[in-house]
Design a protein around this motif. Sequence first.
Motif, PDB file in Angstrom:
ATOM      1  N   TYR A 100       0.849  -1.196   0.000  1.00  0.00           N
ATOM      2  CA  TYR A 100       0.000   0.000   0.000  1.00  0.00           C
ATOM      3  C   TYR A 100       0.882   1.243   0.000  1.00  0.00           C
ATOM      4  CZ  TYR A 100      -3.061   3.760   1.362  1.00  0.00           C
ATOM      5  OH  TYR A 100      -3.738   4.946   1.383  1.00  0.00           O
ATOM      6  N   VAL A 141      -7.471  -4.626   1.101  1.00  0.00           N
ATOM      7  CA  VAL A 141      -7.089  -4.610   2.513  1.00  0.00           C
ATOM      8  C   VAL A 141      -6.742  -6.020   2.984  1.00  0.00           C
ATOM      9  CG1 VAL A 141      -7.777  -4.014   4.863  1.00  0.00           C
ATOM     10  CG2 VAL A 141      -8.649  -2.683   2.936  1.00  0.00           C
ATOM     11  N   SER A 145      -1.593  -5.873   0.745  1.00  0.00           N
ATOM     12  CA  SER A 145      -2.635  -5.224  -0.032  1.00  0.00           C
ATOM     13  C   SER A 145      -2.887  -5.995  -1.322  1.00  0.00           C
ATOM     14  CB  SER A 145      -2.223  -3.783  -0.360  1.00  0.00           C
ATOM     15  OG  SER A 145      -3.139  -3.177  -1.239  1.00  0.00           O
TER      16      SER A 145
END
Length: 218
Positions: A100, A141, A145
């Motif tokens: 992420y 999530v 990720s």
Amino acid sequence: MNRFLHTNMKSILIGIMVSMASFLSPMVATGQTGFWTDEGNYDEDWPEGHIVNDIYEIRDAKDLAAFARTVNGNTYYDKKTIKIVDDIDLSAHYWKPIGYSSTNSVKFVGTFDGGKYTISNIHIDISSLKSLPPNEGLLFVGFFSENNGLICNTNLQNIHITGTNTNEGYMIGGLVGYNNQDNYIGQIEGCSISGMNEMLNISIPESHGFIYIGGIFM
């Protein structure tokens, strides 16, 4: 025993939902402060002194945080192997999914070998996360990720995903939010998750497009 399947649409446990507020059981705050990738919480020297026979060793939580920070900073680890060499407890701080970034979509393409050790007490707060190009509106999530490499021999215990978010769509998995299986790029082998009874407690707007939660077989 729980195990993580190769993530694809067939493994989705919950498909389209029109609203969600406090999904699954309520959780008690456990006092995390900041993120593992914040300055002072990770080993600034990693991987120096941690490369053994071309394998990048992760020996503790600060090493794992340093690895996550480098991936989130555009290091893909192509043709590299990252290996856990001891049990790791992540209870002290919040975890940002590996892969992420606040500015672009970062993908892990190497090999992550958990060494059959346990990574425990993972707390992810989605409040600070936003969807990124080229997947604007869709938030991935999980501990990772997105995976475009190989994740193997990784055992997660007690993962908690909390917070409030306003994205249009969500793909949520304990180990990986989105495992890219185009041409079998993303692979997951010999992984497990335990302690899932309080995994998810999030609030999202009733107008969201969809939420996919899955990839875990109980």
